[in-house]
Write an enzyme that holds these catalytic residues in place. Structure first.
Site, PDB file in Angstrom:
ATOM      1  N   ASP A  92     -82.226  73.445 -27.335  1.00 20.96           N
ATOM      2  CA  ASP A  92     -82.035  74.804 -26.815  1.00 20.96           C
ATOM      3  C   ASP A  92     -82.539  74.882 -25.380  1.00 20.96           C
ATOM      4  OD1 ASP A  92     -81.143  75.478 -29.275  1.00 20.96           O
ATOM      5  OD2 ASP A  92     -82.933  76.605 -29.893  1.00 20.96           O
ATOM      6  N   GLU A 111     -81.715  69.379 -31.856  1.00 21.36           N
ATOM      7  CA  GLU A 111     -82.818  70.196 -32.378  1.00 21.36           C
ATOM      8  C   GLU A 111     -82.408  70.902 -33.660  1.00 21.36           C
ATOM      9  OE1 GLU A 111     -84.113  73.066 -29.509  1.00 21.36           O
ATOM     10  OE2 GLU A 111     -85.313  74.199 -30.938  1.00 21.36           O
ATOM     11  N   TYR A 143    -103.003  66.545 -53.772  1.00 18.24           N
ATOM     12  CA  TYR A 143    -103.340  66.811 -55.182  1.00 18.24           C
ATOM     13  C   TYR A 143    -104.407  65.859 -55.683  1.00 18.24           C
ATOM     14  CZ  TYR A 143     -99.279  69.891 -55.603  1.00 18.24           C
ATOM     15  OH  TYR A 143     -98.387  70.906 -55.463  1.00 18.24           O
TER      16      TYR A 143
END
Lengths: 342, 660
Positions: A246, A194, A100
Site C-alpha cells: 500500500d 501485502e 500450553y
C-alpha cells in the site's frame, strides 16, 4: 541436510551450556544470571556493508533472585528445557502448544508461569538470543501463514509439491522452510504482496502463469517462514523480488522489513533480510500517473503516529548511513496524509 | 392578682435536697439505664476501694461479686391418675420414678394397685406409694429407705397425683458485693460516708484522686435504695472490732438513717470494707461492660489484685508489681484556675484576718507581694476582712488575678503511671508484641497541673484489620462512654498515624494491630459531665495529648517500618521459594544433574544470602533498564497491532512479525 544437523547439534550444545553455567553459579552460591542481548532500537544498527539491520552488543542481565526478574528468568529456563526435550526426541511444537506446555500454576500460590501466549513467545525469542539458535532450530514453529503459487516444484518431507497445481488455495507456507528442497524452478521473478486479498485476485486470474513468476503473500507483515523462503529463492536461484505494498507508512514499513530486517528480529536478519528486493508500488506519483485520486483514504491519528515513528527510525538510519548533516530532512512535518490501497 | 400568683409560686418553691435532686436526675451520675447503672455501681465502689488503698499506702486486694437474683417459681404438674396405674399412666409413673431415684430395675418392675397402695417390685427392690389419711398427699417409700411426698387431688371422682416443680427465674435485680483490704472507715463516719450526698472528704482539696465530687459511693447507695428499697449493708473494721451497718438515705433531708448497727469480734484482725448493695440492672459482656472496666482498671493499676465474679464466671487479675505508686501530694488551688463561685465560697469560709493573707495562705504560688498586686489591680483594700468583701469586689478580684503574673503551680502533686508500668500492663492485657510508652512532663491548664501519658501497643494478638482501640484513663480510672466527646479522642484523630506506617481514614482513629492508651492525670479533671466519662477539650490539654501520642508514635513508627520491611523480605523469600522447584526441574533437564541437589543449593542461597540483597534485588538497576527497553518495544508493537487489526489481518499472525 548435514548443515541442518550441525545447527541442531549447536542448539543442543548451547542449551546444555546455558544449564551448566547456571548450575555452576548456583553451586558457587551466586545469584544465577542470564545475559540477554537487548532487542530494541537502542541496540540495533544499520550495517552499511551488509545493508541489514543488525543487533548490537548491549546485554541485559536477568537475575533469578530479583523480584522484577524471577518470573521471566524462570520462563526462559523453562522454555530452554522444553526445547531440549524436543531436540532429544526430534519433535516440534507450535508456539501455541509451547504456551500450553508452559502454562501452569506454581504450587501454593496464584502465580502462573505464563499467563498469556505473548509471554511464552517472548521467552522463546529471548532463548533464541541466549542459545544463539533460531526458533526453528529450537524445534518450535509458528503456524502456517501465507500462500505461494507459481511454476516451482519442491520436496518437503519427502513429498513432491508443485506450486502450480494446488488449486485455488496455493501452497500454505510453513514456519520452518529450512528443509525444503527446490526441485524445479522455472520462474523469472517473485511478486510479494501485502494484501492476501490481492493474492487471491492475481491467483484467480493465473497471473503467475502469464508473467512466469511466483506470487506470494502473508497478510500484512511478512512472517519468518515467508521471509526465509523469499530469501532462499532470491539467493539460491537468483530470483528478483518485487514488493507490492500500500502507499502508506505501513506499506513502506513492510517493504523496509523485507529489505533490511526488523528491530525485533535483528539477531537473525542475516537469514531473513533481502537487501536486493525492489519496491513495486504503490507510491505517491502513482496517484497522478494512473489517476487514482478517487481511491485515497484519509489518515487517522494512528496513521499519523506511525508515520512520525517511521520518520524517527528513518532519521536514525539515515544518520547511520550518510552522517548527521542530512538528519533534518527526514523529520519534516506531515499535515495530512492519504492511504493508497491496492 | 399578680401578688397572689407570686405568693403561690413562692409557696411552691422549697428547698430541694441534693439527694432528691439526684433521684430525679440520675443520668447525671451515670444511672440512665439498667446496663449502665450496674457498671456505674461497680465502677464507683472499685474506684473508692482503690483510692482508699492508695491513701493508706496498702497494696489493694479487691473482690467484686455481681450476682443475679433469682426467684423460685413453684408449679404443679400432672403425674398420673391413681386408677390408671397399672394401665394408661403406668409409663408416666415409671419414668418419673426412674428419674427421681436413678434406678434401672424400675423399667421392668411389676406393678400392683390395691386402691390404697401402689407397689412396684423386682427381686428384693420395691417402691410403695400410699395415699395419706386426708387424701391430700401420697407418701413414697423405697426399699433403700428413701421417702418423699407427692400431692394428690380429687377431680371429677378421680384421684390425680401431681408432682411439684420448682423453676428458677432470673430477675433484673443484682446483688453487688465488694470487699477490700483497705484501711476501713471509722464507725462514727460510716453513716455519713454512705448516707449523705456530697459528704466526701475530697471536695475542698486539690489532689490527684479517682473520685472528686463525693457523689460516687453515695450515688450507688441511693440508686440501690430507689430501685429495690433495700438498705446498704456495710461491714468495716480498722483492725479491731468489726462494725456492721444497714443504712438507708432519707432522700428529703439528705440524711443517713441507720437501720442496724452491730459490733462483732474480729479475731483475725481484718481491716477493710465490705459493701453489699441490691439494685436493678442488666448484665452484659463485651464492649462497655463490667469485665472491660475491671480489665482496664487493672491495666492502669497493676499493683492491685482484682477478682471479679460475675454471672458468667470468675476472672482473676493478678498483681503484676508489688510496688505502690508514689503518693500524690495535696496542693492548694492556684489562682489562675479558680472559678468565681469557688472563690466566693472560699472567701466566705476562710478564717484569715484580711483578704491579703487569705490569698497568701489559701492559694499556691501566691506570696504577700503577689497578693497585694492582685488586690491593687482589683482596687480592693488589702486589709479588708474577707467576709466584708462585696460580691462585686470579688468579681473584680477574679478578673485581676489573670492580669498578675504568677509562677505555675507545683507539679509534684501528680502521680503518673510511668512508662514501665504502662508497658507491662498493656503487654499483659492486650497481648501486644511491642509497646511504646511516653510520660510527658507536667503542664498546666487554667491553673491546674496535669500530665499526659501515652502507651501504644502493636502487633501480637491485637486484631490487624480493625480500628485501633483507644483506652482512655483519667486519674487511673478507665473511661468507657462518650469517647467521641472526649478530648483524648479528638487529639488522637488529629495525629497523622500514616507517618508511623499505619493506615488512617481521614479524621478517624488509625486502623491496624494497634491499641492506644492515654492517661490524663490532674488534680482536677475537667469532665464534661457528672457521669465522668469524657474530658473537656481545653487547648492546653489537646496539645499535650497530641505531643505525647507523637512522641510514642515516633518510637512505634520505627518499629512498624522495621516489621513491614521484615515482612516484605519474608514474602520475597517465600516467592523465590515457590519458583525454586520449577527452576531446578528445568536445570536438571538441561544438565542431567540432580534436581534435589539444585533445590538444596538454591535454598541455601536464600537462607544464607544477605536478606537485603535478596529483597532489593542485586542488579536491580540493570533490571529496571531492561524493563524500560522492553516497554518501548511493546509500545510500538501495540500500535502496530492496532493497525494490523484495522486492516483486518489474520488473528493467528505471529506477534513479533506483526510488530517489527
Amino acid at each position: 541436510m548435514k548443515k541442518e544437523m550441525k545447527k541442531e547439534l549447536g542448539a543442543k550444545k548451547n542449551l546444555r551450556k546455558l544449564g551448566s553455567d547456571l548450575v555452576e553459579q548456583i553451586e558457587k552460591k551466586q545469584n544465577p544470571t542470564i545475559d540477554i542481548p537487548i532487542r530494541s532500537l537502542s541496540n540495533v544498527n544499520f550495517n552499511k556493508e551488509t545493508m541489514r539491520i543488525e543487533i548490537g552488543d548491549a546485554v541485559a542481565k536477568r537475575y533469578f533472585f530479583n523480584i522484577a526478574h524471577v518470573r521471566k528468568f524462570t520462563q526462559t529456563v523453562e522454555v530452554a528445557a522444553l526445547s531440549k526435550d524436543l531436540l532429544d526426541v526430534n519433535k516440534h511444537l507450535s508456539l501455541r502448544e509451547a504456551y500450553y506446555r508452559m502454562k501452569r500454576t506454581l504450587p501454593n500460590s496464584n502465580i502462573n508461569i505464563v499467563d498469556e501466549q505473548e509471554e511464552s513467545n517472548q521467552a522463546i525469542e529471548d532463548l533464541e538470543l541466549v542459545a544463539n539458535s533460531s526458533r526453528e532450530q529450537l524445534h518450535i514453529n509458528a503456524n502456517k501463514m501465507g500462500s505461494v503459487a507459481g511454476n516451482v516444484a519442491i520436496e518437503d518431507k519427502g513429498d513432491l509439491v508443485d506450486w502450480s497445481k494446488l488449486g485455488s488455495g496455493g501452497w500454505a507456507i510453513p514456519s520452518n522452510v529450512e528443509n525444503i528442497k527446490f526441485k524445479k524452478v522455472k520462474t523469472k521473478f517473485i511478486i510479494y504482496m501485502e494484501k492476501a486479498a490481492e493474492w487471491e485476485r492475481l491467483h484467480e486470474d493465473r497471473v503467475w502463469e502469464k508473467l512466469n513468476c511466483l506470487i506470494m503473500s502473508s497478510q500484512g507483515q511478512a512472517t519468518r517462514g515467508v521471509r526465509r523462503l523469499l530469501q532462499r529463492l532470491h539467493l539460491e536461484h537468483k530470483l528478483p523480488v518485487y514488493v507490492l505494498v500500500d502507499g502508506d507508512p505501513w506499506g513502506i514499513y513492510i517493504y523496509s522489513v523485507l529489505k533490511f530486517g526488523s528491530i525485533g528480529l535483528a539477531h537473525i536478519s542475516e537469514s531473513l533480510a533481502i537487501p536486493g528486493c525492489k519496491m513495486l508500488g504503490l507510491t505517491a506519483d502513482d496517484v497522478v500517473n494512473y489517476d487514482l485520486k478517487r481511491h485515497l483514504i484519509k489518515f487517522e491519528d494512528v496513521d499519523m503516529r506511525r508515520l512520525e515513528q517511521g520518520q524517527e527510525e528513518l532519521a536514525e538510519a539515515v544518520q547511520d548511513v550518510e552522517g548527521a548533516e542530512r538528519q533534518g530532512r527526514a523529520g519534516g512535518a506531515v499535515i495530512e496524509g492519504y492511504h493508497l490501497h491496492l | 392578682m399578680a401578688e397572689n400568683i407570686a405568693e403561690q409560686m413562692s409557696e411552691a418553691m422549697r428547698e430541694v435536697s441534693v439527694a432528691e435532686f439526684f433521684e430525679k436526675n440520675r443520668h447525671l451520675l451515670g444511672y440512665e439505664n439498667p446496663t449502665k447503672a450496674l457498671i456505674t455501681v461497680v465502677k464507683e465502689l472499685l474506684d473508692n476501694s482503690l483510692d482508699a488503698a492508695n491513701e493508706a499506702d496498702m497494696l489493694p486486694d479487691i473482690k467484686i461479686n455481681v450476682e443475679q437474683k433469682k426467684t423460685e417459681v413453684k408449679s404443679e404438674e400432672y403425674l398420673f391418675s391413681w386408677s390408671k396405674v397399672p394401665g394408661d399412666d403406668e409409663r408416666n409413673l415409671r419414668n418419673f420414678l426412674k428419674k427421681q431415684f436413678n434406678l434401672d430395675w424400675i423399667e421392668n418392675a411389676k406393678i400392683t394397685n390395691d386402691g390404697e397402695k401402689i407397689r412396684l417390685f423386682s427381686d428384693k427392690n420395691w417402691i410403695e406409694l400410699s395415699i395419706g389419711r386426708k387424701k391430700e398427699k401420697v407418701i413414697v417409700n423405697t426399699s433403700n429407705k428413701k421417702t418423699f411426698k407427692l400431692k394428690i387431688k380429687t377431680e371429677a371422682n378421680e384421684l390425680i397425683v401431681y408432682q411439684l416443680i420448682t423453676n428458677e427465674v432470673l430477675e433484673d435485680k443484682f446483688k453487688v458485693t465488694i470487699v477490700d483490704n483497705g484501711p476501713g472507715i471509722r464507725e462514727d463516719k460510716v453513716p455519713y460516708a454512705f448516707g449523705k450526698l456530697l459528704y466526701g472528704s475530697k471536695f475542698y482539696r486539690l489532689r490527684q484522686s479517682r473520685g472528686i465530687q463525693g457523689l460516687g459511693g453515695h450515688g450507688a447507695v441511693l440508686y440501690s435504695q430507689l430501685t429495690t428499697g433495700k438498705s446498704a449493708k456495710i461491714t468495716t473494721s480498722l483492725g479491731k472490732k468489726i462494725h456492721y451497718f444497714e443504712i438507708m438515705i432519707d432522700v428529703e433531708k439528705n440524711e443517713p438513717q441507720v437501720i442496724v448497727h452491730e459490733t462483732r469480734d474480729n479475731p483475725d484482725g481484718w481491716h477493710g470494707l465490705k459493701l453489699e448493695l441490691e439494685l436493678e440492672g442488666r448484665y452484659i459482656e463485651g464492649k462497655q461492660s463490667i469485665t472491660e472496666y475491671v480489665e482496664q482498671t487493672h491495666m492502669a493499676n497493676p499493683y492491685a489484685s482484682i477478682t471479679f465474679e460475675g454471672p458468667n464466671g470468675k476472672v482473676v487479675y493478678k498483681r503484676l508489681i508489688s510496688e505502690m505508686p508514689k503518693q500524690p501530694v495535696e496542693i492548694k488551688p492556684h489562682p489562675y484556675g479558680v472559678e468565681l463561685g469557688v472563690l466566693r465560697r472560699m472567701i466566705n469560709a476562710t478564717n484569715t484576718k484580711n483578704i491579703a493573707t487569705f490569698f497568701a495562705k489559701e492559694f499556691s504560688r501566691v506570696g504577700k507581694g503577689s497578693a497585694l498586686q492582685i488586690l491593687k489591680a482589683a482596687g480592693v483594700d488589702p486589709k479588708k476582712k474577707p467576709q466584708d468583701v462585696l460580691h462585686e469586689e470579688t468579681e473584680r478580684i477574679h478578673k485581676a488575678i489573670q492580669r498578675v503574673k504568677l509562677i505555675a503551680p507545683p507539679t509534684d502533686c501528680l502521680s503518673p503511671l510511668g512508662e514501665k508500668l504502662m508497658e507491662k500492663g498493656l503487654k499483659k492485657d492486650t497481648g501486644a508484641e511491642f509497646v511504646a510508652a511516653v510520660t510527658r512532663p507536667p503542664s498546666v491548664y487554667r491553673g491546674n497541673p496535669f500530665l499526659v501519658e501515652v502507651a501504644m501497643g502493636y502487633g501480637g494478638s491485637i486484631p490487624a484489620d480493625q480500628t485501633a482501640q483507644l483506652f482512655r484513663f483519667a486519674n487511673k480510672v478507665p473511661l468507657l462512654y462518650h469517647q467521641s466527646d472526649c478530648v483524648i479522642a479528638d487529639a488522637t484523630k488529629e495525629v497523622d498515624f500514616r507517618r508511623y506506617g499505619l493506615s488512617q481514614p481521614s479524621s478517624s482513629l488509625p486502623v491496624g494491630p494497634l491499641v492506644i492508651l492515654v492517661h490524663f492525670a490532674s488534680v482536677w479533671v475537667p469532665f464534661t459531665s457528672e457521669g465522668k466519662q469524657a474530658i473537656a477539650n481545653y487547648p492546653e490539654i489537646l496539645k499535650e495529648i497530641k505531643l505525647a501520642i507523637q512522641d510514642a508514635g515516633r518510637e512505634l513508627g520505627s518499629y512498624v517500618r522495621h516489621q513491614v520491611k521484615q515482612r516484605e523480605i519474608r514474602l520475597r523469600k517465600e516467592l523465590f521459594e515457590k519458583y525454586v522447584p520449577e527452576l531446578a526441574e528445568s536445570l536438571a533437564k538441561l544438565t542431567d544433574k540432580s534436581k534435589e541437589k539444585i533445590i538444596r543449593d538454591l535454598e541455601k542461597i536464600i537462607r544464607d544470602k544477605d536478606t537485603k540483597k535478596i529483597a532489593g534485588g542485586e542488579g536491580e538497576k540493570t533490571g529496571a533498564a531492561e524493563k524500560e527497553v522492553k516497554n518501548e518495544g511493546e509500545k510500538k508493537e501495540g500500535e502496530l497491532n492496532e493497525k494490523g487489526n484495522e486492516k483486518g489481518t489474520g488473528s493467528e499472525k505471529e506477534p513479533e512479525e506483526a510488530g517489527q
